[in-house]
Design a protein around this motif. Structure first.
Motif, mmCIF file in Angstrom:
data_model
loop_
_atom_site.group_PDB
_atom_site.id
_atom_site.type_symbol
_atom_site.label_atom_id
_atom_site.label_comp_id
_atom_site.label_asym_id
_atom_site.label_seq_id
_atom_site.Cartn_x
_atom_site.Cartn_y
_atom_site.Cartn_z
ATOM 1 N N ASP A 21 0.834 -1.221 0.000
ATOM 2 C CA ASP A 21 0.000 0.000 0.000
ATOM 3 C C ASP A 21 0.860 1.258 0.000
ATOM 4 O O ASP A 21 0.380 2.312 0.416
ATOM 5 N N GLN A 22 2.110 1.128 -0.429
ATOM 6 C CA GLN A 22 3.001 2.280 -0.387
ATOM 7 C C GLN A 22 3.453 2.668 -1.798
ATOM 8 O O GLN A 22 4.367 2.056 -2.363
ATOM 9 N N PRO A 23 2.810 3.699 -2.355
ATOM 10 C CA PRO A 23 3.193 4.144 -3.684
ATOM 11 C C PRO A 23 4.680 4.476 -3.724
ATOM 12 O O PRO A 23 5.245 4.890 -2.714
ATOM 13 N N SER A 39 6.610 -0.030 13.920
ATOM 14 C CA SER A 39 7.538 0.726 13.072
ATOM 15 C C SER A 39 8.492 1.540 13.936
ATOM 16 O O SER A 39 8.204 1.836 15.102
ATOM 17 N N THR A 40 9.601 1.944 13.336
ATOM 18 C CA THR A 40 10.482 2.890 14.019
ATOM 19 C C THR A 40 9.756 4.223 14.175
ATOM 20 O O THR A 40 10.007 4.957 15.120
ATOM 21 N N SER A 41 8.864 4.534 13.248
ATOM 22 C CA SER A 41 8.116 5.795 13.306
ATOM 23 C C SER A 41 7.332 5.893 14.609
ATOM 24 O O SER A 41 7.299 6.956 15.253
ATOM 25 N N GLU A 42 6.693 4.798 14.983
ATOM 26 C CA GLU A 42 5.908 4.775 16.226
ATOM 27 C C GLU A 42 6.825 5.006 17.435
ATOM 28 O O GLU A 42 6.515 5.807 18.324
ATOM 29 N N THR A 77 5.739 9.028 9.343
ATOM 30 C CA THR A 77 6.625 7.910 8.988
ATOM 31 C C THR A 77 7.723 8.478 8.086
ATOM 32 O O THR A 77 7.925 9.701 8.038
ATOM 33 N N ASP A 78 8.375 7.596 7.320
ATOM 34 C CA ASP A 78 9.485 8.045 6.480
ATOM 35 C C ASP A 78 8.997 9.015 5.403
ATOM 36 O O ASP A 78 7.926 8.824 4.804
ATOM 37 N N ASN A 79 9.823 10.026 5.141
ATOM 38 C CA ASN A 79 9.454 11.061 4.167
ATOM 39 C C ASN A 79 9.047 10.487 2.806
ATOM 40 O O ASN A 79 8.113 10.981 2.176
ATOM 41 N N PRO A 106 17.915 3.998 7.429
ATOM 42 C CA PRO A 106 18.591 3.249 6.364
ATOM 43 C C PRO A 106 17.810 1.978 6.018
ATOM 44 O O PRO A 106 17.573 1.144 6.895
ATOM 45 N N TYR A 107 17.407 1.864 4.763
ATOM 46 C CA TYR A 107 16.587 0.717 4.359
ATOM 47 C C TYR A 107 17.460 -0.496 4.042
ATOM 48 O O TYR A 107 18.353 -0.441 3.195
ATOM 49 N N GLY A 108 17.153 -1.593 4.719
ATOM 50 C CA GLY A 108 17.883 -2.832 4.484
ATOM 51 C C GLY A 108 16.993 -3.924 3.928
ATOM 52 O O GLY A 108 15.764 -3.794 3.904
HETATM 53 N N1 GLU Z 1 11.326 2.535 7.973
HETATM 54 C C1 GLU Z 1 10.550 2.480 9.163
HETATM 55 C C2 GLU Z 1 10.495 1.081 9.719
HETATM 56 O O1 GLU Z 1 11.060 0.180 9.181
HETATM 57 C C3 GLU Z 1 9.158 3.035 8.962
HETATM 58 C C4 GLU Z 1 8.474 2.604 7.716
HETATM 59 C C5 GLU Z 1 7.772 1.274 7.842
HETATM 60 O O2 GLU Z 1 7.103 1.028 8.868
HETATM 61 O O3 GLU Z 1 7.876 0.472 6.909
HETATM 62 O O4 GLU Z 1 9.910 0.861 10.756
#
Ligand code: GLU
Length: 292
Positions: free
Chosen positions: A63-65, A174-177, A213-215, A240-242
């Motif tokens: 669900d993430q464009p 999420s890290t956002s939370e 959440t992430d920009n 950083p996306y892994g």
């Molecule tokens: N990149 C963050 C995470 O991995 C927030 C985005 C997401 O939830 O996918 O938690």
């Protein structure tokens, strides 16, 4: 395309251009990267197992464009999906050999731990807590947490420091939370749901004043809903996306790292970015891979 030792390119398997809409059969669209014929992977490795099977299961967002958006047939489109096709192609697996599984933020680690997926490529931040239970190749992109507000910013939220007394929607696990907790007045001001798209209606109705959440995720949602929302544009974390994979599968992690490095070196990374997220976002310098 530069060939890694042990691979032979199969020109005939070089496939259709990404984003081709005139795809006539029901099979998943192929990647813009060449599928390679695998000459030899060491017995017993994950690479050998997957290459032999000709199949791989990858978890991503649906669900993430820009990164992973279901095109309606259960096939995600976006940069994460392209990175998945890139890794699969290096194993000799065409896009049609990928089983895509929707992962939400909270179930990424358990899906890897249970073996439900071989990889998670899902806007997935590398951090030490997660590295206790899964391993990460990459990073292949670096995002930063930001805020989404209604178009025109009626509540005057210019940065994360303006959230006192406001309600904010984000996603569980999420890290956002975790990151937003210190900026709100009370824990009850955080409304946590399962996907970021589920935060849009509360923002529309005024149940929350911001989504966080992430920009790049927020930019995709704003782009998808033109004229409704805007990204504040004041990122306050590094994400950083892994590529998540089974804990301590070091051979596989190094193989995925090599695949990412080759793509960064030969321009494939740029091509995949520009065909997906790059339609809305600028093309950045990819981050240095951390081979820890
Ligand atoms: N990149 C963050 C995470 O991995 C927030 C985005 C997401 O939830 O996918 O938690």
């Amino acid at each position: 395309m530069r060939l890694s030792k042990g691979f032979v390119a199969v020109a005939a398997a070089a496939v259709t251009v990404l984003g081709l809409s005139a795809c006539t059969d029901s099979a998943a669209p192929e990647s813009s990267v060449d599928v390679e014929e695998v000459a030899d992977f060491q017995d017993g490795t994950t690479m050998a197992r997957l290459a032999e099977a000709g199949e791989i299961t990858i978890g991503t967002k649906f669900d993430q464009p820009l990164f992973g958006l279901d095109d309606g047939s259960g096939t995600p489109q976006g940069f994460d999906a392209e990175i998945g096709k890139l890794v699969a192609a290096k194993l000799g697996i065409p896009a049609s050999g990928i089983t895509w599984v929707e992962t939400v933020s909270a179930n990424r680690e358990p899906f890897i731990q249970n073996g439900d997926v071989d990889l998670v490529i899902a806007t997935y931040t590398i951090n030490d807590a997660r590295k206790e239970v899964v391993s990460f190749a990459g990073p292949y992109y670096q995002a930063g947490q930001d805020l989404l507000v209604l178009e025109g910013n009626p509540d005057g939220i210019e940065s994360v420091d303006d959230l006192a007394g406001k309600k904010v929607c984000t996603v569980s696990g999420s890290t956002s939370e975790a990151n937003i907790a210190e900026y709100v007045s009370a824990p009850t001001d955080i409304i946590a749901t399962d996907t970021y798209s589920n935060c849009l209606e509360p923002l529309r109705t005024g149940a929350v004043q911001a989504v966080t959440t992430d920009n790049v995720i927020l930019a995709g949602l704003a782009d998808q809903n033109e004229g409704e929302f805007e990204v504040v544009g004041a990122p306050f974390t590094e994400e950083p996306y892994g590529i998540g994979l089974a804990l301590d599968d070091t051979d596989f992690r190094m193989f995925v790292n090599d695949t990412l490095q080759d793509a960064e070196d030969d321009g494939t990374w740029d091509e995949l970015w520009e065909a997906t997220a790059g339609k809305v976002l600028e093309t950045p310098e990819p981050p240095a891979i951390d081979r820890y």
